[in-house]
Motif scaffolding. Structure first.
Motif, PDB file in Angstrom:
ATOM      1  N   ASP A   1       0.387  -0.961  -0.070  1.00 14.84           N
ATOM      2  CA  ASP A   1      -0.105  -0.076  -0.031  1.00 14.84           C
ATOM      3  C   ASP A   1       1.168   1.153   0.111  1.00 14.84           C
ATOM      4  O   ASP A   1       1.286   1.721   1.026  1.00 14.84           O
ATOM      5  N   LEU A   2       1.703   1.123  -1.123  1.00 18.67           N
ATOM      6  CA  LEU A   2       2.173   2.878  -1.423  1.00 18.67           C
ATOM      7  C   LEU A   2       1.533   3.805  -1.775  1.00 18.67           C
ATOM      8  O   LEU A   2       1.413   3.764  -3.407  1.00 18.67           O
ATOM      9  N   PRO A   3       1.740   4.909  -1.153  1.00 17.59           N
ATOM     10  CA  PRO A   3       1.230   6.001  -2.285  1.00 17.59           C
ATOM     11  C   PRO A   3       2.436   6.557  -3.606  1.00 17.59           C
ATOM     12  O   PRO A   3       3.664   6.344  -3.274  1.00 17.59           O
ATOM     13  N   LEU A   4       1.395   7.066  -3.909  1.00 18.04           N
ATOM     14  CA  LEU A   4       2.704   7.235  -5.214  1.00 18.04           C
ATOM     15  C   LEU A   4       2.267   9.314  -5.682  1.00 18.04           C
ATOM     16  O   LEU A   4       1.995   9.388  -4.776  1.00 18.04           O
ATOM     17  N   ALA A   5       3.630   9.848  -5.182  1.00 21.57           N
ATOM     18  CA  ALA A   5       4.122  10.969  -5.362  1.00 21.57           C
ATOM     19  C   ALA A   5       3.714  11.198  -6.613  1.00 21.57           C
ATOM     20  O   ALA A   5       3.005  12.955  -7.191  1.00 21.57           O
ATOM     21  N   GLU A   6       3.507  10.756  -7.545  1.00 18.99           N
ATOM     22  CA  GLU A   6       2.618  11.548  -8.733  1.00 18.99           C
ATOM     23  C   GLU A   6       2.513  10.248 -10.172  1.00 18.99           C
ATOM     24  O   GLU A   6       2.761   8.427  -9.292  1.00 18.99           O
ATOM     25  N   GLY A   7       1.110  10.308 -10.100  1.00 15.44           N
ATOM     26  CA  GLY A   7       0.086   9.430 -10.994  1.00 15.44           C
ATOM     27  C   GLY A   7      -1.084   8.844 -10.645  1.00 15.44           C
ATOM     28  O   GLY A   7      -0.801   9.223  -8.882  1.00 15.44           O
ATOM     29  N   ASP A   8      -1.669   7.838 -10.434  1.00 14.74           N
ATOM     30  CA  ASP A   8      -2.984   7.638 -10.081  1.00 14.74           C
ATOM     31  C   ASP A   8      -2.504   6.074  -9.702  1.00 14.74           C
ATOM     32  O   ASP A   8      -2.204   4.921 -10.613  1.00 14.74           O
ATOM     33  N   ARG A   9      -2.755   5.719  -8.354  1.00 16.48           N
ATOM     34  CA  ARG A   9      -2.503   3.875  -8.419  1.00 16.48           C
ATOM     35  C   ARG A   9      -3.540   3.327  -9.698  1.00 16.48           C
ATOM     36  O   ARG A   9      -3.277   2.109 -10.388  1.00 16.48           O
ATOM     37  N   ALA A  10      -4.325   3.182  -9.333  1.00 21.31           N
ATOM     38  CA  ALA A  10      -5.112   2.341 -10.588  1.00 21.31           C
ATOM     39  C   ALA A  10      -5.260   2.230 -11.422  1.00 21.31           C
ATOM     40  O   ALA A  10      -5.892   2.383 -12.228  1.00 21.31           O
ATOM     41  N   THR A  11      -4.559   3.864 -12.393  1.00 22.40           N
ATOM     42  CA  THR A  11      -4.298   3.576 -13.542  1.00 22.40           C
ATOM     43  C   THR A  11      -2.245   3.322 -14.117  1.00 22.40           C
ATOM     44  O   THR A  11      -2.838   3.600 -15.042  1.00 22.40           O
ATOM     45  N   ALA A  12      -1.704   3.619 -13.200  1.00 21.75           N
ATOM     46  CA  ALA A  12      -0.075   3.526 -12.625  1.00 21.75           C
ATOM     47  C   ALA A  12      -0.039   1.818 -13.552  1.00 21.75           C
ATOM     48  O   ALA A  12       0.387   1.811 -13.957  1.00 21.75           O
ATOM     49  N   LEU A  13      -0.443   1.114 -13.602  1.00 17.35           N
ATOM     50  CA  LEU A  13      -0.457  -0.544 -13.939  1.00 17.35           C
ATOM     51  C   LEU A  13      -0.468  -1.049 -14.940  1.00 17.35           C
ATOM     52  O   LEU A  13      -1.798  -2.163 -14.952  1.00 17.35           O
ATOM     53  N   VAL A  14      -0.259  -0.571 -16.195  1.00 16.09           N
ATOM     54  CA  VAL A  14      -1.423  -0.942 -16.947  1.00 16.09           C
ATOM     55  C   VAL A  14      -0.146  -0.932 -18.717  1.00 16.09           C
ATOM     56  O   VAL A  14       0.892  -1.434 -17.979  1.00 16.09           O
ATOM     57  N   PRO A  15      -0.569  -1.503 -19.651  1.00 15.43           N
ATOM     58  CA  PRO A  15       0.767  -2.503 -20.264  1.00 15.43           C
ATOM     59  C   PRO A  15       1.419  -1.145 -21.080  1.00 15.43           C
ATOM     60  O   PRO A  15       0.126  -0.466 -20.906  1.00 15.43           O
ATOM     61  N   ASP A  16       2.467  -1.569 -20.468  1.00 22.46           N
ATOM     62  CA  ASP A  16       3.472  -0.429 -21.306  1.00 22.46           C
ATOM     63  C   ASP A  16       4.015   0.996 -20.444  1.00 22.46           C
ATOM     64  O   ASP A  16       4.409   1.925 -20.665  1.00 22.46           O
TER      65      ASP A  16
END
Length: 810
Positions: free
Chosen positions: A123-138
């Motif tokens: 459960d690591l917060p992102l300094a920038e970006g959204d965790r919901a969309t960060a783990l996408v292909p490419d």
């Protein structure tokens, strides 16, 4: 009453400046040493605890023979099949590094490919970006440090792109998130996370292939049932394994908060738990030495205040008031020592951090309660005995006496016993320091079986098309001024990227042993400087000695159960000959060795053991075979001489850029690798030297104080002896011998303890020194010399006193 206690406290400091200074400085040194080492211990034991919900995160390890920090991707599939409700994630580390390209920047990285469930576990917060969309292909998630390294900034880079080359494939990735840099005390490394498809994650889809970390986050109630839930998991999902192959597999759940120490026990990084434990014990010993010194001087000074106590009792002071006064004075001095210890620690921490590598900082929320507690305990202990002793004095007899009453035989024995304990601590630490220093020196200077100086190594790109450029690279490097030899192998000083072991047997010795296979060129062993013990080395002109590799041992594993990399003439190391049951190296020459019971190899030579990995660990049995073509998972080794290293490195870099423009060069000197290998022992030895010196200093401060007190108390006796004809030298010798008695007793106590502690510590090394009596004798002589010098400083002054003055002293 408080104002009265304060007045008496400051008056006592003014009247007894020497003893006050000795008391405060001695205890401050002990507190500062204890606090510094406590910060190191706190740092080591706090690994990964900053990660949210770290106590409920587990790494699952599946293994058949020996546990590792990575498992098979099949384990992740099995967990998802049986427990889809568990938050679980797979992080594939892979065996080949990747190359990142941003414009003209080229950097090698060890890429971590993961699935879309990563943030469900961590459960690591992102300094920038959204965790919901960060783990996408490419996509790619970078830490701030990696973002700055690639793009020069860690701000507003979400959406920017870079190329990554791995296994011969080039892929364009886009930054989808920035992670704050993890704390230094973090075990799992997620510098560059690349969300990947199921097909990419299953690149090595075999139970035998360990390249994946499987993580789960579970409620405590579920975690308590994990052993039962994991029992038989591999056997229930054993696709690709026979029943006999699946039967030995077990699965273990390892808590994240335990991995820092646990991984060291299985040989996969981590840290030796004994180091912080030893340092913690050393810190406690230093604190105990400071407290003993404080209590000892306080009890010694009690008798000198007999008339003061008598007058205060005549004026109406009660035993309770006197007890509170003495205890408050002792606590006040201890708190002064605590304040001084804070200053000492603050000044020492940057130096200790630079010297040892621990990123330490002074945390007042941790340090202040710790030192205040130590000060209160020390003050109460120091004030209790004087309070009890002085409250028993009768005012009339004290005021009528021409001499001050002493504390009697009980007080004398108590002080002597405390000196024995104090010096026993110091002697134990000093012996341990000598042993650790000698063992570290052995690791630094021992023969590792190869020539360290003038040798540079680097991992080669391992894509199939890159392997074809190995020989052109080697040919060009041989023309570099100063280069005397170039070779390629799949293992080298400092280690390679892959280590494969096979089961080996020989006729007459049917027991299977695990033996490491090392692919080399015919020039490899001579270039390393391997010592031939029997037979001969490989001959590049012999087709039988040096032949193309049909398939590398690592790659051969993927064709199980029919894996085969051909037959070769081989060279064994000395450990392999012993493990295979040969009586001596010469008896192995010409003998057949069978790998997995069917691939026959013929021994042509035996070389001395080469410690290519850590110098602390035992040498593995190794089988060397020569290859005439490309070597999979190769390591480049370059030997140079009579040329500046910087010039050689620059010339190699130019050739590398010509042959591998898409890959980064990371040359490392073997001397540097060996230095990194021995650095933990150097750090430990340095800290032990500092701690033992400080503990000896505290002990000597205490001994000086006791000597000063006893000389002052015995001035009358000294005067009588001198009137009766004793010389100053005779009196000095008598006094010094009496002061040395507890030091000699301390040696008797310390020697067995130090022997037991160092015997256990040395057992963790494959190559180790012997516990010679010289370490114990040398320590005894050193400590005795320090004690003699310390007591002489005070005893000689008392021995030279004028008898008339001494006989007239109270």
């Amino acid at each position: 009453m408080l104002s009265h206690i304060a007045i008496m406290f400051w008056r006592g400091i003014a009247q007894r400046r020497l003893f006050t200074a000795l008391n405060v400085v001695g205890m401050a040194l002990g507190m500062a040493t204890f606090l510094t080492l406590a910060l190191i211990v706190r740092y080591e034991f706090s690994f990964d605890r900053w990660i949210p919900d770290a106590a409920n995160i587990y790494r699952l390890d599946a293994f058949r023979v020996k546990e590792a920090s990575v498992s098979s991707i099949r384990l992740f599939d099995a967990i998802q099949a049986e427990h889809p409700e568990w938050p679980a994630s797979a992080v594939v580390r892979g065996f080949s590094d990747a190359t990142v390209i941003v414009g003209s920047k080229v950097r090698d990285v060890t890429i971590a490919r993961t699935d879309t469930h990563f943030f469900d576990v961590f459960d690591l917060p992102l300094a920038e970006g959204d965790r919901a969309t960060a783990l996408v292909p490419d996509g790619a998630v970078l830490t701030r440090t990696w973002a700055r390294g690639l793009f020069g900034t860690d701000r507003n880079i979400v959406g920017r792109s870079f190329d990554i080359i791995q296994r011969g494939e080039r892929q364009r990735l886009h930054v989808t998130g920035i992670l704050d840099d993890p704390a230094p005390n973090t075990t799992p490394h997620f510098d560059l996370l690349v969300p990947s498809s199921s097909k990419s994650l299953h690149g090595y889809d075999m139970w035998a292939m360990q390249d994946t970390e499987v993580w789960v986050r579970l409620a405590p109630a579920v975690a308590a049932r994990l052993p039962d839930l994991l029992n038989g998991l591999v056997q229930r999902h054993a696709a690709g394994l026979t029943a006999d192959e699946a039967r030995p597999y077990v699965v273990r759940a390892r808590p994240l908060t335990s991995l820092h120490f646990f991984d060291a026990t299985i040989g996969w990084g981590g840290a030796d738990k004994r180091l912080p434990v030893i340092l913690g014990l050393v810190g406690l010993l230093a604190l105990a030495a400071g407290l003993i010194n404080f209590v000892n001087l306080s009890t010694a000074l009690a008798a000198t205040r007999a008339r003061e106590v008598a007058m205060r009792k005549v004026l109406g002071a009660t035993p309770r008031m006197l007890g509170l006064s003495f205890t408050a004075e002792a606590v006040g001095l201890a708190l002064m020592a605590a304040g001084l210890a804070i200053v000492m620690t603050e000044l020492a921490l940057p130096w200790v951090a630079t010297l040892s590598g621990w990123p330490l900082r002074l945390d007042f929320s941790f340090a202040l309660p710790l030192l205040v507690l130590a000060a209160v305990i020390g003050g109460v202990c120091a004030g209790a005995y004087p309070s009890w002793l002085l409250s028993r004095f009768r005012p009339a007899s004290v005021l009528a006496s021409a001499r001050l009453p002493g504390s009697g035989r009980l007080g004398s024995r108590l002080r002597e016993g405390l000196v024995v304990v104090q010096f026993a601590f110091a002697i134990t630490l000093t012996i341990c320091t000598f042993v650790i220093w000698r063992q570290t020196h052995l690791l630094q200077t021992m023969d590792r079986g190869y020539r360290q100086s003038g040798l540079l190594v680097d991992l080669l790109p391992d894509e199939p098309f890159a392997r074809q450029r190995q020989q052109p690279l080697a040919d060009l490097l041989r023309g570099v001024p100063g280069v005397t030899g170039v070779t390629i192998s799949d293992n080298a000083p400092g280690g390679g990227s892959v280590r494969m072991t096979y089961g080996a047997t020989r006729p007459g010795h049917e027991k299977y042993v695990r033996i490491a296979l090392v692919g080399t060129q015919a020039s490899t062993l001579p270039l390393f400087g391997a010592r031939l013990l029997a037979g001969r080395l490989f001959d590049a002109r012999s087709d039988r000695d040096s032949r193309p590799m049909p398939v590398a041992p690592f790659d051969a594993a993927f064709s199980m159960p029919d894996y085969n990399f051909g037959t070769h003439t081989i060279v064994l190391n000395e450990t392999a000959t012993r493990t295979l049951g040969f009586p001596d190296p010469a008896s192995a020459i010409g003998q057949p060795i069978y790998l997995e019971g069917r691939m026959m190899q013929t021994v042509i030579g035996v070389v001395a053991d080469m410690r290519l990995q850590a110098g602390r660990a035992a040498v593995d049995p190794a089988l060397y075979y020569a290859v005439s073509g490309p070597i999979a998972h190769g390591v480049l080794s370059v030997r140079y001489d009579h040329a500046p290293e910087n010039a050689v490195r620059a010339a190699i870099a130019a050739v590398w850029k010509q042959v591998f423009p898409e890959a980064a060069l990371n040359l490392r000197g073997v001397d540097e690798i060996v230095g990194e290998d021995t650095r933990p022992e150097q750090q430990r030895g340095t800290l032990m030297i500092i701690a033992s010196l400080l503990t000896l200093s505290i002990s000597c401060i205490g001994l000086y104080g006791i000597a000063a007190f006893n000389v002052q108390r015995r001035l009358f006796e000294i005067g009588v002896r001198k009137v009766l004809g004793a010389t100053a030298g005779q009196v000095t010798g008598l006094l010094v011998f009496q002061f040395l008695r507890p030091v000699l007793l301390a040696n008797i106590v310390a020697w067995p303890v130090a022997w037991w502690a160092m015997r256990g510590w040395l057992a963790g090394f494959d190559r180790r020194i012997g516990l010679s009596p010289l370490y114990f004798v040398a320590t005894a002589l050193l400590v005795t010399l320090l004690a003699v010098v310390t007591t002489l400083l005070r005893a000689s002054k008392g021995a030279r006193s004028v008898p008339a003055i001494a006989l007239g002293s109270p």
